[in-house]
Write an enzyme that holds these catalytic residues in place. Structure first.
Site, mmCIF file in Angstrom:
data_model
loop_
_atom_site.group_PDB
_atom_site.id
_atom_site.type_symbol
_atom_site.label_atom_id
_atom_site.label_comp_id
_atom_site.label_asym_id
_atom_site.label_seq_id
_atom_site.Cartn_x
_atom_site.Cartn_y
_atom_site.Cartn_z
ATOM 1 N N ASP A 28 0.857 -1.189 0.000
ATOM 2 C CA ASP A 28 0.000 0.000 0.000
ATOM 3 C C ASP A 28 0.895 1.241 0.000
ATOM 4 O OD1 ASP A 28 -1.726 2.214 0.965
ATOM 5 O OD2 ASP A 28 -3.197 0.634 1.259
ATOM 6 N N ILE A 29 0.559 2.214 -0.824
ATOM 7 C CA ILE A 29 1.375 3.423 -0.966
ATOM 8 C C ILE A 29 1.307 4.314 0.294
ATOM 9 C CG2 ILE A 29 -0.287 5.018 -2.047
ATOM 10 C CD1 ILE A 29 3.193 4.236 -3.429
ATOM 11 N N HIS A 91 -10.383 -5.626 -2.400
ATOM 12 C CA HIS A 91 -9.022 -5.852 -1.912
ATOM 13 C C HIS A 91 -9.041 -6.064 -0.404
ATOM 14 C CE1 HIS A 91 -9.815 -1.493 -1.891
ATOM 15 N NE2 HIS A 91 -9.078 -1.444 -0.782
ATOM 16 N N HIS A 93 -6.599 -5.600 3.012
ATOM 17 C CA HIS A 93 -5.387 -5.000 3.581
ATOM 18 C C HIS A 93 -4.774 -6.005 4.561
ATOM 19 C CE1 HIS A 93 -6.441 -0.616 2.697
ATOM 20 N NE2 HIS A 93 -7.612 -1.190 2.539
HETATM 21 P P1 5GP Z 1 -9.805 1.504 0.675
HETATM 22 O O1 5GP Z 1 -10.489 1.536 -0.668
HETATM 23 O O2 5GP Z 1 -9.675 0.105 1.217
HETATM 24 O O3 5GP Z 1 -10.394 2.452 1.658
HETATM 25 O O4 5GP Z 1 -8.338 2.043 0.487
HETATM 26 C C1 5GP Z 1 -7.611 1.878 -0.704
HETATM 27 C C2 5GP Z 1 -6.139 1.753 -0.387
HETATM 28 O O5 5GP Z 1 -5.433 1.744 -1.613
HETATM 29 C C3 5GP Z 1 -5.574 2.885 0.454
HETATM 30 O O6 5GP Z 1 -4.963 2.354 1.620
HETATM 31 C C4 5GP Z 1 -4.577 3.573 -0.468
HETATM 32 O O7 5GP Z 1 -3.423 4.023 0.200
HETATM 33 C C5 5GP Z 1 -4.247 2.480 -1.474
HETATM 34 N N1 5GP Z 1 -3.922 3.011 -2.780
HETATM 35 C C6 5GP Z 1 -4.674 3.884 -3.506
HETATM 36 N N2 5GP Z 1 -4.068 4.159 -4.674
HETATM 37 C C7 5GP Z 1 -2.920 3.442 -4.694
HETATM 38 C C8 5GP Z 1 -1.862 3.323 -5.638
HETATM 39 O O8 5GP Z 1 -1.854 3.911 -6.711
HETATM 40 N N3 5GP Z 1 -0.837 2.479 -5.317
HETATM 41 C C9 5GP Z 1 -0.821 1.773 -4.140
HETATM 42 N N4 5GP Z 1 0.240 0.970 -3.914
HETATM 43 N N5 5GP Z 1 -1.793 1.874 -3.218
HETATM 44 C C10 5GP Z 1 -2.828 2.709 -3.492
#
Ligand code: 5GP
Length: 123
Positions: A28-29, A91, A93
């Site tokens: 995760d970035i 996804h 985590h």
């Molecule tokens: P959620 O949808 O579960 O709330 O969060 C999406 C997750 O994807 C976040 O933790 C965010 O940091 C990660 N994320 C979003 N865009 C990117 C990206 O381009 N690259 C990576 N490696 N992680 C990403």
């Protein structure tokens, strides 16, 4: 196309941990802990329950491997989280019980640190 499909296709760079026919795992970035990994199905559905059973099983088989790898590398208990409010591509985590872990807070790690963590975690 979702941002995770672009990552899977190699159009956007990532720190890759693992890939097989049905799943893809990368850092995760915005990591909440060292090694914060996202495990995604290659089929771009929004919610986990939209996956066919075989794809759901494949996803959680990869989650299991990443959790085991996380515990081996960091020596602390793996944690799972499913949110999906930012990226509409299912996804999971995977983080771990790092003493500095705080829900929703992210660490600032350099590209070199991210690469070094990915090198330790990858399998
Ligand atoms: P959620 O949808 O579960 O709330 O969060 C999406 C997750 O994807 C976040 O933790 C965010 O940091 C990660 N994320 C979003 N865009 C990117 C990206 O381009 N690259 C990576 N490696 N992680 C990403």
């Amino acid at each position: 196309m979702t941002i995770f499909e672009k990552i899977i296709n190699g159009e956007i760079p990532c720190y890759k941990i693992y890939e097989d026919e049905k799943t893809f795992a990368f850092l995760d970035i915005n990591p909440e802990t060292t090694g914060h990994t996202l495990v995604v199905p290659k089929t771009p559905v929004d919610k986990l329950y939209d996956l066919k059973d075989e794809d759901y099983l494949a996803l959680f088989t990869t989650v299991k491997k990443v959790m085991q790898r996380m515990e081996t590398v960091f020596g602390s208990r793996a944690l799972l989280k499913v949110v999906g409010t930012d990226v509409p591509h299912a996804h999971v985590h995977v983080t771990h019980l790092d003493p500095s872990w705080e829900y929703g807070k992210s660490l600032t790690l350099s590209p070199e640190e991210m690469q070094s963590i990915a090198d330790r975690l990858k399998f």
